[in-house]
Design a protein around this motif. Sequence first.
Motif, PDB file in Angstrom:
ATOM      1  N   THR A   1      35.484  18.881 -23.074  1.00  0.00           N
ATOM      2  CA  THR A   1      36.516  19.794 -22.215  1.00  0.00           C
ATOM      3  C   THR A   1      37.817  20.206 -22.855  1.00  0.00           C
ATOM      4  O   THR A   1      38.311  19.493 -23.705  1.00  0.00           O
TER       5      THR A   1
ATOM      6  N   TRP B   1      40.722  20.421 -21.652  1.00  0.00           N
ATOM      7  CA  TRP B   1      41.738  19.409 -21.449  1.00  0.00           C
ATOM      8  C   TRP B   1      41.657  18.084 -22.536  1.00  0.00           C
ATOM      9  O   TRP B   1      42.670  17.714 -23.115  1.00  0.00           O
TER      10      TRP B   1
ATOM     11  N   LYS C   1      51.673  18.359 -19.701  1.00  0.00           N
ATOM     12  CA  LYS C   1      50.335  18.311 -18.950  1.00  0.00           C
ATOM     13  C   LYS C   1      49.517  17.484 -19.612  1.00  0.00           C
ATOM     14  O   LYS C   1      48.915  16.653 -19.092  1.00  0.00           O
ATOM     15  N   VAL C   2      49.528  17.270 -20.922  1.00  0.00           N
ATOM     16  CA  VAL C   2      48.953  16.221 -21.777  1.00  0.00           C
ATOM     17  C   VAL C   2      49.047  14.830 -21.211  1.00  0.00           C
ATOM     18  O   VAL C   2      48.325  14.068 -21.011  1.00  0.00           O
TER      19      VAL C   2
ATOM     20  N   ILE D   1      47.637  13.886 -17.888  1.00  0.00           N
ATOM     21  CA  ILE D   1      46.010  13.699 -18.082  1.00  0.00           C
ATOM     22  C   ILE D   1      46.060  12.287 -18.708  1.00  0.00           C
ATOM     23  O   ILE D   1      45.266  11.415 -18.337  1.00  0.00           O
TER      24      ILE D   1
END
Length: 289
Positions: free
Chosen positions: A164, A166, A189-190, A193
Motif C-alpha cells: 500500500t 501508506w 500522517k505517517v 499510521i
Amino acid sequence: MNSSILLQFFINGIYISCTYVLVALGLSLIFGVLDIADFAQGALFMVGAYICYYAMKFLGVPYFLSLSFSLFFVAILGNINNLLVYRPLRGTIGANTLVAALGIFIIVQNLGLLVFGSEYTSVESPFGKAKFSFLHVFITEHRTFVIFATFFLIFLTWLFLYKTKWGQGLRAMSQNREAATLVGVNIDKVSIIAFGLAAGLAGVSGALIAPVEPFTPTLGGEVILKAFASVVFGGMGSLIGAVTGAFIIGITETVAVAFISSAYSSMIAFGLMILILFIRPQGLLGEKV
C-alpha cells in the motif's frame, strides 16, 4: 530427555514468542519512524486484554468480535499518546521521549489498578479447554489459535507495509526520514499510521492471550521488556529483525527451561540481548551505522 519432550518445549516456545512478537513489531515500527522506544505499548497490551473482557461481559460481544474492539480502541489510545505526548516532544533529545514513554506506561498501569482493581480477571475461551495431541505433544486449541492468528497478523502487516502507498511511505520514513520528507511524505500522517498500527497490534495481542490465564493490570510489564529485548536483538528499527528476535528469544528461553530451570527463563532474553550487543552492536539484522 526424549524428542517428544523437546518438541513440547519447542511448541510452547512458539506460543510464548507469539505473546512478544506483535508488541515487538510495533516497537520496531515506531522506533524506525520516530526514534521513540515506546514502552507505553506494554500498557496498551494490558488495555487490549481488558477491552476484550468488558466487551464480552457487558456488551455480550463474541470473543472473536471482541478482538476487533481491542484493535480499534487501543489504536485510538496509541494516537492519543502520540498527539498529547510524543508530538510536542518531537525534535528534543531521545531521553525526553524515553522518560515520557515510561511515564505513560506507569500512569496507564496504575490507572488500570485503580479502575480494574488488582484482582485477577479471566476471559472464557471460545474453544474451552480442548486440546490437540500429536506425537505425544499437547497444545490447547486456544494457544493454537493464538499462533495462527499471530502469523496471520504478521502477514497482514507485511501486506500493508509493502503493498500500500501508506505502508510504503511509512517504510520510506523509517529508512531515511530526511529524504522521505523531501519527496513529500507527511511525517504527521505517517506518525498517525505508525502509532495506530503499533498500538492496534499490541491491543489485539493482549486480547489474544487474555483467555490463556488470569491477568491483572500489571500484565504488560514483562511483555514489553521481552519485546524490547527482541527488538534490540533483531536490530533497532528492523521489522524483520523484531519478528526474528521475538521468536529466537521466546523459543530459546522456553527450551532452556528443559535444561536449566523455569526460575531462570526470564534471564535468557536479556542474556541474549547483551550477547548480541557484544558480537553485533547493531543487532542481528540491523544496519551498521
